[in-house]
Design a protein around this motif. Structure first.
Motif, PDB file in Angstrom:
ATOM      1  N   PHE A   1       5.796   2.811   2.035  1.00 48.48           N
ATOM      2  CA  PHE A   1       4.985   1.655   1.673  1.00 48.48           C
ATOM      3  C   PHE A   1       4.607   0.861   2.915  1.00 48.48           C
ATOM      4  CE2 PHE A   1       8.062   2.021  -2.005  1.00 48.48           C
ATOM      5  CZ  PHE A   1       7.216   2.873  -2.711  1.00 48.48           C
ATOM      6  N   LYS A   2       3.346   0.485   2.951  1.00 49.51           N
ATOM      7  CA  LYS A   2       2.839  -0.285   4.086  1.00 49.51           C
ATOM      8  C   LYS A   2       2.698  -1.741   3.658  1.00 49.51           C
ATOM      9  CE  LYS A   2      -1.242  -0.726   7.046  1.00 49.51           C
ATOM     10  NZ  LYS A   2      -2.621  -0.232   7.276  1.00 49.51           N
TER      11      LYS A   2
ATOM     12  N   ASN B   1       8.521   5.356  -5.599  1.00 52.81           N
ATOM     13  CA  ASN B   1       7.316   5.874  -4.934  1.00 52.81           C
ATOM     14  C   ASN B   1       6.004   5.358  -5.519  1.00 52.81           C
ATOM     15  OD1 ASN B   1       6.957   7.421  -7.313  1.00 52.81           O
ATOM     16  ND2 ASN B   1       8.181   9.085  -6.453  1.00 52.81           N
ATOM     17  N   LYS B   2       6.060   4.462  -6.498  1.00 49.03           N
ATOM     18  CA  LYS B   2       4.876   3.844  -7.120  1.00 49.03           C
ATOM     19  C   LYS B   2       3.992   4.841  -7.868  1.00 49.03           C
ATOM     20  CE  LYS B   2       6.033   0.014  -4.961  1.00 49.03           C
ATOM     21  NZ  LYS B   2       6.901  -0.934  -5.636  1.00 49.03           N
ATOM     22  N   CYS B   3       4.474   6.063  -8.117  1.00 47.21           N
ATOM     23  CA  CYS B   3       3.712   7.028  -8.909  1.00 47.21           C
ATOM     24  C   CYS B   3       3.760   6.607 -10.372  1.00 47.21           C
ATOM     25  CB  CYS B   3       4.281   8.439  -8.757  1.00 47.21           C
ATOM     26  SG  CYS B   3       4.149   9.109  -7.089  1.00 47.21           S
ATOM     27  N   GLU B   4       2.593   6.614 -11.024  1.00 43.91           N
ATOM     28  CA  GLU B   4       2.520   6.194 -12.423  1.00 43.91           C
ATOM     29  C   GLU B   4       2.161   7.372 -13.307  1.00 43.91           C
ATOM     30  OE1 GLU B   4       0.820   2.246 -14.466  1.00 43.91           O
ATOM     31  OE2 GLU B   4      -0.767   3.693 -14.034  1.00 43.91           O
ATOM     32  N   GLY B   5       2.857   7.482 -14.437  1.00 44.31           N
ATOM     33  CA  GLY B   5       2.567   8.521 -15.410  1.00 44.31           C
ATOM     34  C   GLY B   5       2.685   7.964 -16.816  1.00 44.31           C
TER      35      GLY B   5
ATOM     36  N   GLU C   1       0.838  -1.201   0.000  1.00 43.80           N
ATOM     37  CA  GLU C   1       0.000   0.000   0.000  1.00 43.80           C
ATOM     38  C   GLU C   1       0.867   1.242   0.000  1.00 43.80           C
ATOM     39  OE1 GLU C   1      -3.507   0.333   2.599  1.00 43.80           O
ATOM     40  OE2 GLU C   1      -3.063  -1.719   3.227  1.00 43.80           O
ATOM     41  N   VAL C   2       0.501   2.212  -0.844  1.00 47.50           N
ATOM     42  CA  VAL C   2       1.225   3.481  -0.890  1.00 47.50           C
ATOM     43  C   VAL C   2       0.643   4.419   0.162  1.00 47.50           C
ATOM     44  CG1 VAL C   2       1.829   5.486  -2.304  1.00 47.50           C
ATOM     45  CG2 VAL C   2       1.700   3.209  -3.339  1.00 47.50           C
TER      46      VAL C   2
END
Length: 729
Positions: free
Chosen positions: A458-459, A666-670, A442-443
């Motif tokens: 991250f969890k 950071n799991k950010c998607e673009g 989980e972010v």
């Protein structure tokens, strides 16, 4: 000299049949005479009317239309009409999805006829396939999916209009100046669609609420809630009702319950939790077995059917967890007060109590209302530290138990270690039976006092989380079995999860093969086992988050229903939700029905509860969508402050319009738009999950590691555009 007559212009009647049929299609439930048809076609001269009469008689002779009253006609009922759900693209065309039909029906923009995304429509299917597609026309809107939309208002001198994003809307909404509700040019607003005149290009609406200026934090969070029809405040009458409730613990009520206040009881929750809806009790019996209680806040004691409080909780159906706030199902006096199992307080609870031996076998069980006293509050981090560092029952004195003295901390810590041991036995049995272990990362965001993101973390689910999970699962499954196995069958609320769709599993196999993984899908058990192996094998790898996400998407969605089909993901034949009534309305229904049956009640009306289950499932989906949008919004906000940095990412998706990249850190998607790749012209290769340069043959493939930089961070659209810097060497 003979008189010259002015030659009368011959009327062009080509297409008259088509036009009449179109009028009758659009008025299928209304019989029309030739005068009404003439008016709708805008033809009022005698010649045109005569042609309409002749055409109607001709169509009647061919049995294309029926005369149901003298001179009034309708279309002959046709198998070409279907009812389905509109799925639009942003270009204004789309498909109607009809249950039971193999192919979706393609609808050109000129045939959409005012249907919007998600509307239930009647569609007429043409008797041919064009371009290999089943094609049709929307003839009637049976039910609007929504009438309220979030958008940005543009105000002029005489009128205004709202442009709505996120709904695949092909039109804006016209707002009369009298209906703008003090909105100013450029405001983000909630607009209600009031109507749509037949000859108008745009619907007419009114402004319900001004949300604020686009890009401002509260504006965007409130817009997310408004977009999904989720409230962010309680009506005054609901707050007033809740505040007048007697939340004290009364001796008369205690006499009606099993008194367990003397049994060691404690909670394990996140360190920042405000409501505690479950607690565990633990004691050793004289026979050497353990008595373990799962104690749940007795919300149904305060939430009485027919009250404004219960009506509001039902409508909400769930709490909503956004990145910076919780929108609770219940007012704070209940969610954080009377129903929260806070330390050193007596509370009314609904309990599942088990006698277990040291092998983790359940020997006896009891369900009913109780009164409990929480001796201590344990944070997950404290419990995890204990589990990781204690190899014996010697408890280190730096275990804080949120400030509890050592003499209280020691028995709680000892109980925690034994419960952890038992939980691991329960989990092992569950996995052996075919359960699937989805421990997706989980972010989470570190926010400052102004809700600005300072960092991303991250969890992950660790042993302390799994300890609580296993005993909650035990309670949920046991309650469901207790009712589900009774004869005659009783109406109950179940949480079910169907087997995965074969096509989705095949698509997942196709993708993971590119990363060197494979699955055995011969039967249910081998599919579950190989899914677990896959999730374990990808743990810690660059492709983990992508494959975890794809694996979850390959599964069916869990829903609430009275029709029990079991829970595939958990490998349970019976399962329900009993353990979180503070934040889930189905759990409240489960408590009420359980008590009703414990009191000897006969079965209740299935249809009534099935409707409530469907509503709860729908609200759960909306809340989940809002939660995802809030995470996406915060990711974009975070990346706004990192536009000069280079990031290593993994290609998480490839389409004909762009490459999706997920940043590893950071799991950010673009998205990198194909048009922004300047070194070559790239073509999408669907079979290879790649885009390939026409000249250079350079290839970007699903799973590749690449470097990117933020090109644009759009808070309003919650979208990131990246610039591609190239492959990792």
């Amino acid at each position: 000299m003979p008189k010259r007559h002015k030659r009368r212009k011959k009327k062009n009647f080509e297409g008259m049949t088509k036009n009449i049929l179109e009028v009758l299609r659009k008025s299928r439930n209304e019989a029309l005479n030739y005068k009404q048809i003439s008016a709708k076609l805008g033809l009022d001269d005698p010649s045109s009317r005569n042609q309409i009469i002749k055409t109607l008689k001709n169509l009647q002779g061919k049995e294309t239309i029926q005369e149901i009253e003298r001179g009034k006609y309708i279309l002959t009922p046709s198998k070409n009409y279907h009812t389905g759900v509109m799925d639009l693209t942003s270009r204004g065309q789309g498909y109607v999805i009809v249950e039971g039909m193999e192919d979706d029906i393609f609808i050109k923009s000129k045939h959409v006829n005012k249907a919007l995304q998600g509307d239930v429509v009647e569609v007429y299917v043409f008797n041919r396939k064009r371009s290999g597609k089943l094609e049709g026309e929307v003839t009637k809107i049976l039910q609007r999916k929504r009438k309220e939309f979030v958008g940005t208002i543009t105000v002029s001198d005489r009128f205004a209009f709202v442009e709505c994003t996120g709904y695949n809307m092909y039109t804006d909404i016209f707002i009369p100046k009298s209906q703008i509700n003090k909105a100013q040019n450029g405001d983000k607003v909630l607009v209600k669609m009031e109507g749509w005149e037949e000859n108008s290009d745009s619907p007419v609406g009114s402004i319900i609420k001004v949300l604020g200026k686009p890009g401002e934090h509260n504006t965007e969070i409130h817009a997310i809630l408004a977009q999904y029809g989720l409230p962010y405040e309680f009506p005054p009458e609901v707050e007033a009702y809740a505040n007048e409730l007697d939340t004290s613990i009364q001796p008369d009520e205690i006499k009606k319950r099993r008194d367990m206040r003397d049994v060691l009881t404690f909670t394990i929750d996140p360190k920042d939790a405000k409501d505690f809806d479950d607690a565990l009790s633990f004691q050793t019996l004289e026979n050497g077995n353990y008595e373990i209680g799962i104690h749940i806040a007795d919300v149904s004691h305060y939430l009485q059917p027919g009250t404004v409080l219960d009506d509001e909780a039902y409508e909400r159906a769930t709490s909503v967890y956004l990145v910076d706030r919780v929108v609770p199902m219940l007012p704070e006096i209940l969610s954080n007060g009377a129903c929260s199992l806070r330390p050193n307080e007596e509370k009314y609870t609904f309990s599942a109590v088990f006698e277990m031996n040291a092998k983790g076998e359940v020997l006896d069980k009891w369900f009913g209302r109780t009164v409990t006293y929480s001796d201590a509050r344990f944070a997950y981090e404290e419990a995890q530290y204990l589990i990781e560092n204690s190899t014996s029952v010697t408890i280190p004195k730096d275990i804080s138990l949120t400030g509890k003295p050592y003499d209280v901390a020691k028995p709680v810590a000892e109980a925690t270690l034994e419960l952890d041991r038992l939980a691991k036995i329960l989990r092992k049995k569950r996995m052996h039976a075919g359960a699937i272990s989805f421990d997706k990362v989980e972010v989470k965001f570190k926010l400052d006092d102004h809700n600005e993101p300072e960092g991303v973390y991250f969890k992950e689910s660790k042993d302390a989380n799994k300890l609580i999970e296993e005993f909650m699962l035990l309670a949920n499954r046991s309650v469901a079995e207790f009712i589900g196995k009774q004869s005659p069958t009783k109406t109950y609320v179940y949480r079910v999860h169907d087997e995965p769709d074969d096509e989705k599993i095949a698509a997942l196999e196709n993708i993971i093969r590119r990363f060197g993984y494979k699955m055995d899908t011969r039967d249910r058990k081998t599919t579950a086992q190989s899914m677990n192996k896959l999730l374990k094998d990808v743990h810690g790898k660059k492709e983990q988050n992508m494959i975890d996400t794809l694996a979850i998407r390959s599964m069916s969605k869990a829903v609430y229903t009275t029709n029990n089909i079991g829970h595939y993901g958990l490998a349970f034949d019976y399962y329900t939700h009993f353990t979180s009534p503070i934040r889930r309305y189905p759990d409240v229904m489960v408590h009420r029905l359980l008590q009703y049956y414990l009191d000897g009640g006969k079965t209740t009306k299935q249809e009534e509860y099935e409707d409530k289950c469907q509503h709860s499932s729908e609200m759960e989906q909306l809340a989940s969508s809002a939660e995802r949008d809030s995470i996406k919004y915060m990711q974009v906000k975070y990346m706004q402050d990192h536009q000069e940095e280079e990031f290593l990412g993994v290609i998480s998706g490839v389409t004909e319009w762009g490459i999706y990249v997920e940043i590893i850190a950071n799991k950010c998607e673009g998205m990198v738009r194909l048009g922004d790749l300047k070194d070559d012209h790239y073509t999408f290769d669907k079979e290879e999950f790649a885009v390939v340069g026409d000249r250079t043959k350079n290839k970007y493939t699903l799973g590749d590691e690449v470097y990117v930089k933020v090109k644009n961070a759009d808070l309003v659209k919650k979208h990131l555009d990246f610039t591609m810097l190239g492959h990792r060497e």
